[in-house]
Design an enzyme around this catalytic site. Structure first.
Site, PDB file in Angstrom:
ATOM      1  N   HIS A   1      -2.704  32.002 -12.031  1.00 31.77           N
ATOM      2  CA  HIS A   1      -3.234  30.969 -12.927  1.00 31.77           C
ATOM      3  C   HIS A   1      -3.378  31.455 -14.372  1.00 31.77           C
ATOM      4  CE1 HIS A   1      -5.511  29.760  -9.003  1.00 31.77           C
ATOM      5  NE2 HIS A   1      -4.246  29.360  -8.967  1.00 31.77           N
TER       6      HIS A   1
HETATM    7  C1  LIG Z   1       3.154  31.317  -6.823  1.00 34.14           C
HETATM    8  C2  LIG Z   1       2.237  30.358  -7.541  1.00 34.14           C
HETATM    9  C3  LIG Z   1       1.195  29.754  -6.836  1.00 34.14           C
HETATM   10  C4  LIG Z   1       0.333  28.861  -7.512  1.00 34.14           C
HETATM   11  N1  LIG Z   1      -0.593  28.164  -6.773  1.00 34.14           N
HETATM   12  C5  LIG Z   1      -1.274  27.145  -7.370  1.00 34.14           C
HETATM   13  C6  LIG Z   1      -2.061  26.254  -6.597  1.00 34.14           C
HETATM   14  O1  LIG Z   1      -2.126  26.316  -5.369  1.00 34.14           O
HETATM   15  N2  LIG Z   1      -2.737  25.282  -7.255  1.00 34.14           N
HETATM   16  C7  LIG Z   1      -2.691  25.153  -8.613  1.00 34.14           C
HETATM   17  O2  LIG Z   1      -3.378  24.286  -9.160  1.00 34.14           O
HETATM   18  N3  LIG Z   1      -1.937  25.986  -9.361  1.00 34.14           N
HETATM   19  C8  LIG Z   1      -1.198  26.940  -8.770  1.00 34.14           C
HETATM   20  N4  LIG Z   1      -0.358  27.712  -9.514  1.00 34.14           N
HETATM   21  C9  LIG Z   1      -0.364  27.542 -10.984  1.00 34.14           C
HETATM   22  C10 LIG Z   1       0.354  26.273 -11.464  1.00 34.14           C
HETATM   23  O3  LIG Z   1       1.568  26.091 -10.787  1.00 34.14           O
HETATM   24  C11 LIG Z   1       0.622  26.408 -12.974  1.00 34.14           C
HETATM   25  O4  LIG Z   1      -0.603  26.664 -13.637  1.00 34.14           O
HETATM   26  C12 LIG Z   1       1.234  25.152 -13.580  1.00 34.14           C
HETATM   27  O5  LIG Z   1       2.389  24.767 -12.875  1.00 34.14           O
HETATM   28  C13 LIG Z   1       1.568  25.441 -15.045  1.00 34.14           C
HETATM   29  O6  LIG Z   1       2.191  24.333 -15.608  1.00 34.14           O
HETATM   30  P1  LIG Z   1       2.899  24.450 -17.019  1.00 34.14           P
HETATM   31  O7  LIG Z   1       3.447  23.112 -17.313  1.00 34.14           O
HETATM   32  O8  LIG Z   1       1.963  25.069 -17.982  1.00 34.14           O
HETATM   33  O9  LIG Z   1       4.081  25.510 -16.827  1.00 34.14           O
HETATM   34  P2  LIG Z   1       5.314  25.506 -15.817  1.00 34.14           P
HETATM   35  O10 LIG Z   1       5.087  24.555 -14.688  1.00 34.14           O
HETATM   36  O11 LIG Z   1       5.550  26.934 -15.459  1.00 34.14           O
HETATM   37  O12 LIG Z   1       6.525  24.912 -16.673  1.00 34.14           O
HETATM   38  C14 LIG Z   1       7.149  25.583 -17.728  1.00 34.14           C
HETATM   39  C15 LIG Z   1       8.603  25.145 -17.746  1.00 34.14           C
HETATM   40  O13 LIG Z   1       9.192  25.559 -18.964  1.00 34.14           O
HETATM   41  C16 LIG Z   1      10.489  26.065 -18.705  1.00 34.14           C
HETATM   42  N5  LIG Z   1      10.842  27.007 -19.774  1.00 34.14           N
HETATM   43  C17 LIG Z   1      10.188  28.159 -20.106  1.00 34.14           C
HETATM   44  N6  LIG Z   1      10.811  28.780 -21.120  1.00 34.14           N
HETATM   45  C18 LIG Z   1      11.888  28.007 -21.456  1.00 34.14           C
HETATM   46  C19 LIG Z   1      12.915  28.127 -22.421  1.00 34.14           C
HETATM   47  N7  LIG Z   1      12.955  29.170 -23.274  1.00 34.14           N
HETATM   48  N8  LIG Z   1      13.875  27.168 -22.481  1.00 34.14           N
HETATM   49  C20 LIG Z   1      13.826  26.090 -21.638  1.00 34.14           C
HETATM   50  N9  LIG Z   1      12.868  25.943 -20.686  1.00 34.14           N
HETATM   51  C21 LIG Z   1      11.906  26.880 -20.595  1.00 34.14           C
HETATM   52  C22 LIG Z   1      10.330  26.751 -17.366  1.00 34.14           C
HETATM   53  O14 LIG Z   1      11.569  26.990 -16.726  1.00 34.14           O
HETATM   54  C23 LIG Z   1       9.426  25.772 -16.628  1.00 34.14           C
HETATM   55  O15 LIG Z   1      10.138  24.789 -15.928  1.00 34.14           O
HETATM   56  C24 LIG Z   1       0.511  28.618  -8.903  1.00 34.14           C
HETATM   57  C25 LIG Z   1       1.563  29.216  -9.595  1.00 34.14           C
HETATM   58  C26 LIG Z   1       2.430  30.068  -8.925  1.00 34.14           C
HETATM   59  C27 LIG Z   1       3.584  30.666  -9.688  1.00 34.14           C
END
Ligand SMILES: Cc1cc2nc3c(=O)[nH]c(=O)nc-3n(C[C@H](O)[C@H](O)[C@H](O)COP(=O)(O)OP(=O)(O)OC[C@H]3O[C@@H](n4cnc5c(N)ncnc54)[C@H](O)[C@@H]3O)c2cc1C
Length: 507
Positions: A448
């Site tokens: 997280h």
């Molecule tokens: C193994 C694991 C288990 C987890 N378990 C839980 C859980 O049970 N419950 C919960 O609430 N949270 C959980 N989390 C955390 C949760 O998934 C994340 O906090 C949340 O998905 C973050 O969302 P975000 O939109 O900030 O980033 P992300 O969902 O990571 O999205 C970022 C996106 O940007 C893209 N990107 C990055 N850099 C570039 C670039 N240079 N060019 C183009 N695209 C790019 C990436 O490919 C990705 O698709 C877990 C995470 C992981 C990895």
């Protein structure tokens, strides 16, 4: 050059919500760029497979630098590189957090970020299997399952064990009190994972004003006269520029600050160290990095075979208020998680599945703060990630308190029929110094990370990057102070709130 009204970078949890909600306005052209592809691995949809997804082609597979607080170990940090982002890898637990968790958000960004102000977004986002109420919605895009019969018998007895040591029994930990024993609410429908892209983006893809570009890597931002006006990308091996009136970074806690820094927005010394010229001084970019740790774990030898989970192995996060807590009564400081598998770090031998189970334990509100920075000017340069795990006395004390509570639950009467004795930390590991030594080797990320484009110093209350026109960050990186629980529900609420604001900045 391809131009949009709005360019959203990253089709993860936040980006899926932002692109879907903004494109409800047919007059707005929305481009969504994602480094990864559309999911094709069938294991992604299977809730039981989530622990085995990291390391596959759709994982960015980040790694921290060695951590003095965890016995010099480096930690794998999986992050989704795929449409759906980390919501395609995550463990599907849906926990909003404690209402108090949002007070620092409101202090940093204004009253619109309090729990009460976010509640409509939490409700709007969900299709809760328990039905609609003042606290829940049942008509939103994201399925939230309150499990019933599927809950593992071991997990039922673990929740009873929690009650036997004084934890309240909660039916629903997203509707008020968080401290107590409750089954996890899960983003699962008909036995399959529902990623945020499944919920929000896929149904919106037929809209003529929404363009999803996959396998597109964003290098940095194009800026003119203090305004962000485009992104330099590679598509099919060819470099090009996408232009837009507004750019919304949804690349996540690791990639959003890296993108800003590669674009020359950050601390001048940090940028210089990475070979990047500073174009806009914003020293807090990449700082305030923090994360939940879990200890893996308090492991028990099972007296009888433990059947596999019908859900996602870890079916109850139990939030507790320890004796060492300085938090308000009712607000947790530690968390336990009953996993029907043996879970250990690389520092320990793993028992056979079915022969052992684990009570993981962790700190809900870590005070350790680290940072991350680019390893060089190119998107290909490996970032330097330092979460500074367990670098405060308070975190070490709370981590110990969480292990003591895990053991109290593990030894309580309702679990006696399951246990044939503790494997880890093992008999004799009782003194603070021994518990600390064990925990340093047993600590692993709860996945997280937040805080690197923090609400307050980096983005203002409209999530606009301070000092740059037309540029916003909307993802986990803006969280100034972590919620008690896993953060995906909060990330979705942030994105819903920002995209749905009637006074949302258009420029
Ligand atoms: C193994 C694991 C288990 C987890 N378990 C839980 C859980 O049970 N419950 C919960 O609430 N949270 C959980 N989390 C955390 C949760 O998934 C994340 O906090 C949340 O998905 C973050 O969302 P975000 O939109 O900030 O980033 P992300 O969902 O990571 O999205 C970022 C996106 O940007 C893209 N990107 C990055 N850099 C570039 C670039 N240079 N060019 C183009 N695209 C790019 C990436 O490919 C990705 O698709 C877990 C995470 C992981 C990895």
């Amino acid at each position: 050059m391809t131009g949009f009204d709005v360019l959203v970078i990253g089709a993860g949890s936040a980006g899926s919500v932002v692109a879907a909600r903004l494109s409800e306005d047919p007059g707005l052209s929305v481009g969504l760029v994602e480094a990864g592809a559309v999911p094709s691995d069938p294991d992604i949809a299977s809730p039981q497979q989530w622990p085995f997804l990291p390391g596959r082609a759709f994982d960015w597979a980040y790694r921290t630098i060695p951590q003095p607080g965890t016995a010099g170990r480096s930690h794998d940090w999986p992050r989704g590189r795929i449409v759906g982002g980390s919501s395609c890898l995550h463990a599907m637990a849906h926990v909003r957090g404690h209402p108090d968790d949002f007070e620092p958000w409101a202090a940093a960004g204004g009253p619109g970020w309090s729990y009460q102000a976010l509640l409509p977004a939490f409700r709007r986002s969900e299709r809760f299997s328990g039905g609609a109420s003042a606290m829940h919605g049942d008509a939103g895009p994201l399925d939230v399952l309150l499990p019933g019969d599927e809950i593992h018998p071991l997990v039922r007895d673990y929740m009873d064990a929690g009650v036997s040591i004084g934890a309240p029994r909660l039916g629903d930990h997203n509707a008020g009190p968080l401290t107590g024993a409750a089954p996890n609410q899960l983003t699962i429908r008909d036995g399959r994972r529902v990623s945020v892209a499944d919920a929000y983006l896929v149904p919106a893809l037929g809209r003529p004003n929404l363009t999803l570009l996959t396998d597109v890597l964003v290098h940095d931002l194009v800026m003119q006269a203090g305004r962000a006006c485009g992104a330099r990308i590679t598509r099919g091996g060819v470099q090009e520029i996408l232009t837009a009136d507004r750019i919304v970074l949804c690349a996540g806690t690791v990639a959003s600050p890296l993108l800003l820094m590669r674009s020359g927005i950050g601390d001048p010394d940090t940028l210089r160290g990475a070979g990047i010229a500073c174009r806009h001084e914003l020293p807090e970019v990449g700082r305030n990095l923090h994360d939940h740790l879990l200890a893996a774990g308090n492991v028990y030898r099972a007296r009888r075979p433990v059947a596999p989970s019908r859900l996602q192995h870890s079916e109850s996060l139990m939030y507790l208020h320890s004796d060492d807590s300085s938090r308000a009564e009712g607000s947790p400081d530690v968390v336990l998680a009953c996993v029907v598998l043996p879970v250990v770090t690389e520092a320990f031998a793993r028992p056979e599945a079915g022969s052992a189970y684990t009570i993981m334990c962790g700190v809900t509100h870590p005070t350790s703060r680290g940072s991350l920075r680019p390893g060089g000017p190119s998107v290909a340069d490996v970032p330097i990630i330092d979460p500074a795990y367990l670098s405060t006395d308070q975190d070490r004390r709370s981590f110990r308190a969480s292990l003591r509570l895990a053991r109290a639950v593990g030894r309580a009467a309702p679990l006696r029929d399951w246990s044939d004795g503790e494997i880890l930390p093992g008999p004799g590991v009782e003194a603070d110094v021994d518990l600390d030594a064990f925990l340093a080797r047993a600590a692993m990320t709860h996945h997280h990370p937040v805080g690197t484009c923090s609400l307050g110093p980096v983005v203002d209350g409209d999530l606009r990057v301070r000092g740059i026109d037309g540029l916003f960050v909307v993802d986990a990186s803006v969280i100034p102070s972590i919620t008690a629980g896993p953060v995906n529900a909060a990330v979705v609420a942030i994105a819903e709130t920002w995209a749905g604001a009637t006074d949302q900045p258009r420029q």
